[in-house]
Design a protein around this motif. Sequence first.
Motif, PDB file in Angstrom:
ATOM      1  N   GLY A   1       0.730  -1.269   0.015  1.00 11.81           N
ATOM      2  CA  GLY A   1       0.008   0.184  -0.022  1.00 11.81           C
ATOM      3  C   GLY A   1       0.790   1.247  -0.055  1.00 11.81           C
ATOM      4  O   GLY A   1       0.257   2.287   0.173  1.00 11.81           O
ATOM      5  N   LEU A   2       1.930   1.157  -0.244  1.00 16.92           N
ATOM      6  CA  LEU A   2       2.988   2.421  -0.324  1.00 16.92           C
ATOM      7  C   LEU A   2       3.083   2.785  -1.553  1.00 16.92           C
ATOM      8  O   LEU A   2       3.278   2.203  -2.604  1.00 16.92           O
ATOM      9  CB  LEU A   2       4.336   2.252   0.600  1.00 16.92           C
ATOM     10  N   SER A   3       3.513   3.869  -2.131  1.00 19.40           N
ATOM     11  CA  SER A   3       3.800   4.414  -3.322  1.00 19.40           C
ATOM     12  C   SER A   3       5.228   4.061  -3.457  1.00 19.40           C
ATOM     13  O   SER A   3       6.055   3.836  -2.444  1.00 19.40           O
ATOM     14  CB  SER A   3       3.745   6.010  -3.199  1.00 19.40           C
TER      15      SER A   3
ATOM     16  N   ARG B   1       2.053   3.375   7.873  1.00 22.74           N
ATOM     17  CA  ARG B   1       2.220   3.580   6.685  1.00 22.74           C
ATOM     18  C   ARG B   1       2.028   4.997   6.077  1.00 22.74           C
ATOM     19  O   ARG B   1       3.049   5.525   5.321  1.00 22.74           O
ATOM     20  CB  ARG B   1       1.392   2.680   5.856  1.00 22.74           C
TER      21      ARG B   1
ATOM     22  N   LEU C   1       4.028  18.869   3.995  1.00 21.97           N
ATOM     23  CA  LEU C   1       4.902  18.356   4.831  1.00 21.97           C
ATOM     24  C   LEU C   1       6.188  19.686   5.208  1.00 21.97           C
ATOM     25  O   LEU C   1       6.147  20.091   6.297  1.00 21.97           O
ATOM     26  CB  LEU C   1       5.751  17.115   4.439  1.00 21.97           C
TER      27      LEU C   1
ATOM     28  N   VAL D   1      -0.665  18.505   8.858  1.00 25.89           N
ATOM     29  CA  VAL D   1      -0.818  17.878   7.564  1.00 25.89           C
ATOM     30  C   VAL D   1      -2.265  17.334   7.361  1.00 25.89           C
ATOM     31  O   VAL D   1      -2.795  17.222   6.227  1.00 25.89           O
ATOM     32  CB  VAL D   1       0.128  16.704   7.260  1.00 25.89           C
ATOM     33  N   SER D   2      -2.969  16.911   8.408  1.00 26.90           N
ATOM     34  CA  SER D   2      -4.382  16.582   8.491  1.00 26.90           C
ATOM     35  C   SER D   2      -5.448  17.397   8.345  1.00 26.90           C
ATOM     36  O   SER D   2      -6.423  17.435   7.969  1.00 26.90           O
ATOM     37  CB  SER D   2      -4.745  15.625   9.508  1.00 26.90           C
TER      38      SER D   2
ATOM     39  N   GLN E   1       0.932  15.916  -0.029  1.00 28.82           N
ATOM     40  CA  GLN E   1       1.377  15.689   1.445  1.00 28.82           C
ATOM     41  C   GLN E   1       2.921  16.393   1.248  1.00 28.82           C
ATOM     42  O   GLN E   1       3.285  17.016   2.197  1.00 28.82           O
ATOM     43  CB  GLN E   1       1.539  14.273   1.638  1.00 28.82           C
ATOM     44  N   GLN E   2       3.494  16.234   0.200  1.00 30.25           N
ATOM     45  CA  GLN E   2       4.937  16.600   0.276  1.00 30.25           C
ATOM     46  C   GLN E   2       5.050  18.137   0.420  1.00 30.25           C
ATOM     47  O   GLN E   2       5.803  18.335   1.265  1.00 30.25           O
ATOM     48  CB  GLN E   2       5.744  16.295  -0.965  1.00 30.25           C
TER      49      GLN E   2
ATOM     50  N   ARG F   1       0.297  11.887  -2.027  1.00 30.35           N
ATOM     51  CA  ARG F   1       1.583  12.103  -1.661  1.00 30.35           C
ATOM     52  C   ARG F   1       2.189  13.182  -2.061  1.00 30.35           C
ATOM     53  O   ARG F   1       2.814  13.882  -1.171  1.00 30.35           O
ATOM     54  CB  ARG F   1       2.567  10.903  -2.034  1.00 30.35           C
TER      55      ARG F   1
ATOM     56  N   ALA G   1       8.577  10.370   3.959  1.00 32.39           N
ATOM     57  CA  ALA G   1       9.507   9.911   2.652  1.00 32.39           C
ATOM     58  C   ALA G   1       9.854  11.173   1.979  1.00 32.39           C
ATOM     59  O   ALA G   1      10.769  11.506   1.292  1.00 32.39           O
ATOM     60  CB  ALA G   1       8.795   9.086   1.746  1.00 32.39           C
ATOM     61  N   GLY G   2       8.936  12.392   2.225  1.00 34.10           N
ATOM     62  CA  GLY G   2       9.183  13.488   1.273  1.00 34.10           C
ATOM     63  C   GLY G   2      10.494  14.402   1.662  1.00 34.10           C
ATOM     64  O   GLY G   2      10.936  14.889   0.985  1.00 34.10           O
TER      65      GLY G   2
ATOM     66  N   ILE H   1      12.624   4.066  -0.467  1.00 30.97           N
ATOM     67  CA  ILE H   1      12.953   5.002   0.486  1.00 30.97           C
ATOM     68  C   ILE H   1      13.060   4.143   1.798  1.00 30.97           C
ATOM     69  O   ILE H   1      13.995   4.107   2.667  1.00 30.97           O
ATOM     70  CB  ILE H   1      12.549   6.191   0.386  1.00 30.97           C
ATOM     71  N   THR H   2      11.968   3.466   2.111  1.00 28.84           N
ATOM     72  CA  THR H   2      11.591   2.940   3.382  1.00 28.84           C
ATOM     73  C   THR H   2      12.597   1.773   3.517  1.00 28.84           C
ATOM     74  O   THR H   2      13.396   1.693   4.605  1.00 28.84           O
ATOM     75  CB  THR H   2      10.202   2.461   3.695  1.00 28.84           C
TER      76      THR H   2
ATOM     77  N   THR I   1       8.096   5.839  -1.842  1.00 28.89           N
ATOM     78  CA  THR I   1       8.244   5.360  -0.414  1.00 28.89           C
ATOM     79  C   THR I   1       8.642   3.929   0.027  1.00 28.89           C
ATOM     80  O   THR I   1       9.390   3.947   1.005  1.00 28.89           O
ATOM     81  CB  THR I   1       6.856   5.878   0.157  1.00 28.89           C
TER      82      THR I   1
ATOM     83  N   GLU J   1      -0.769   7.396  17.625  1.00 27.51           N
ATOM     84  CA  GLU J   1      -0.377   8.114  16.810  1.00 27.51           C
ATOM     85  C   GLU J   1       1.318   8.106  16.802  1.00 27.51           C
ATOM     86  O   GLU J   1       1.782   8.237  15.891  1.00 27.51           O
ATOM     87  CB  GLU J   1      -0.967   9.512  16.975  1.00 27.51           C
TER      88      GLU J   1
ATOM     89  N   TRP K   1       2.607   7.471   8.016  1.00 33.94           N
ATOM     90  CA  TRP K   1       3.843   8.277   8.495  1.00 33.94           C
ATOM     91  C   TRP K   1       5.039   7.866   7.827  1.00 33.94           C
ATOM     92  O   TRP K   1       5.935   8.720   7.212  1.00 33.94           O
ATOM     93  CB  TRP K   1       4.261   7.824  10.226  1.00 33.94           C
ATOM     94  N   GLN K   2       5.041   6.749   7.276  1.00 35.37           N
ATOM     95  CA  GLN K   2       6.248   6.514   6.382  1.00 35.37           C
ATOM     96  C   GLN K   2       6.085   7.307   5.024  1.00 35.37           C
ATOM     97  O   GLN K   2       6.971   7.834   4.375  1.00 35.37           O
ATOM     98  CB  GLN K   2       6.168   4.906   5.799  1.00 35.37           C
ATOM     99  N   GLU K   3       4.812   7.283   4.436  1.00 39.24           N
ATOM    100  CA  GLU K   3       4.316   8.231   3.158  1.00 39.24           C
ATOM    101  C   GLU K   3       4.834   9.665   3.504  1.00 39.24           C
ATOM    102  O   GLU K   3       5.401  10.167   2.611  1.00 39.24           O
ATOM    103  CB  GLU K   3       3.062   7.947   2.969  1.00 39.24           C
ATOM    104  N   ARG K   4       4.355  10.087   4.614  1.00 36.63           N
ATOM    105  CA  ARG K   4       4.329  11.662   5.097  1.00 36.63           C
ATOM    106  C   ARG K   4       5.987  11.714   4.902  1.00 36.63           C
ATOM    107  O   ARG K   4       6.405  12.953   4.428  1.00 36.63           O
ATOM    108  CB  ARG K   4       3.867  11.625   6.465  1.00 36.63           C
TER     109      ARG K   4
ATOM    110  N   LEU L   1      -2.870   7.099  -4.175  1.00 36.19           N
ATOM    111  CA  LEU L   1      -1.738   7.479  -3.316  1.00 36.19           C
ATOM    112  C   LEU L   1      -0.773   8.559  -3.801  1.00 36.19           C
ATOM    113  O   LEU L   1      -0.352   9.256  -3.036  1.00 36.19           O
ATOM    114  CB  LEU L   1      -1.149   6.180  -3.250  1.00 36.19           C
TER     115      LEU L   1
ATOM    116  N   LEU M   1       2.679  18.101  13.848  1.00 37.48           N
ATOM    117  CA  LEU M   1       2.868  17.861  12.645  1.00 37.48           C
ATOM    118  C   LEU M   1       1.768  17.000  11.936  1.00 37.48           C
ATOM    119  O   LEU M   1       1.284  17.468  10.964  1.00 37.48           O
ATOM    120  CB  LEU M   1       4.449  17.149  12.343  1.00 37.48           C
ATOM    121  N   LYS M   2       1.244  15.831  12.597  1.00 40.10           N
ATOM    122  CA  LYS M   2       0.293  15.219  12.063  1.00 40.10           C
ATOM    123  C   LYS M   2      -1.208  16.022  11.955  1.00 40.10           C
ATOM    124  O   LYS M   2      -1.781  16.075  11.126  1.00 40.10           O
ATOM    125  CB  LYS M   2       0.111  14.091  12.988  1.00 40.10           C
TER     126      LYS M   2
END
Lengths: 184, 236
Positions: free
Chosen positions: A71-73, B50, A128, A182-183, A124-125, A121, B57-58, A79-80, A76, B16, B52-55, A117, A178-179
Amino acid sequence: MNDARRVALEEMIARVALGDRSAFDALYDATSAKLHAICISLLRDRPEAEETLQEVYINIWRSAGRYSANGLSPMTWLITIARNRAIDRLRAREARPGFAPAEAAAVVPSPDPGPELSTIRSQQQSLLAACLDELGEAQAGAVRAVYLEGLTYAELAAREGVPVNTLRSWLRRGLLRLKDCVSR
Amino acid sequence: MSDELPPPLTPEEEDEVLAAEMALGLVSDEDAQRGVARLAEDPAFAQRVRDWQERLAGLADELTPVMPPARARQRIREDLGHVHAPLSEVIDSRIGWWQRPWALFSGVAAVLALALVLLMPVLNGRDLPGYRAELVSADATMRVDARVEGREVEVMLMDGTVPEGRDWQVWFLMPDGSAPISLGLVAREGPMRTTLPSGTDMVEGVRIALSDEPAGGSPTGRATGPVFAIAPLTPA
């Protein structure tokens, strides 16, 4: 990352999953400089970063078949994998017990791959970046130091000259802000 | 940062933060066990990690890419056993299979030659205009015939059985080395008929290939399974 690039990467990963070596080469060409930069940033040691990068691509070759389930792009996901591998090496080098392997959170299958996604993303970038600005220099810098340099709470606390618990509590609140940001 | 202890986090906030810490690799031992267990049992929590990982990664976009030295790729290939004998290394592995089918071809060619000799009387008797290709697997247990007349294409399974849950996909290969174009799937019974897609032309040097694919055909629009037969379309 635009949609065309995301689709191209997803197709490469799908072909790698089927053992397509030319797709693996193409994926390496498209992503190795970025993943190498992540390894260097975290490990601060060129030979070790290079060795880690090799492990990362071997891991990618072997686990590409599980990509569509996580489910990740695609970027990501890559990178992960790179970051987690480098973090694990960093923690092993520091011989720092008390930290769980970052790989534990690496491959969590998702029931919902989420085709939207990439749009999410890219939004989100920029979000972020804006939200890190809003967080202020100190907390944003701490988040960056943790993500890009692999610093621990203890190392951050030493750097800031405060007790670990104070630092942890402060950064955790920063992450929550931060959360929330972004939300919004 | 103050030394006073702030009010404790709510359970929701704790979740969270734990998700963020899992994604960052900041989890202490005691929390790690809890976190890893949660990942397996709690899909909503796994989704938070996930996210957070997505967030985060930017943040990697702030780094300047650094080309790794060429030896890194070479070592990866060695580790994965992708390195061949020096002679075959000459072939650039970035060249698609359709551009270097010689290895496959030589195996098929011998079978094809024999098949052509055996079938010659039949072919002569049928007097078909246009182009034909006979696709025979290396072990000669499978044979598919393809025929092109004008822009009409007919593909017919002659020998062998398409396995359950799989499909054989037909590819049209232009001589310029461009990516193969799918013509469709081999029918399990009877002919498969189609017309040449726009952008393709029946010119000298066109070849037809068959690949083994998941049911319904390649999910990516390119051959993903093994290519088990390839043959030139020749004037009938």
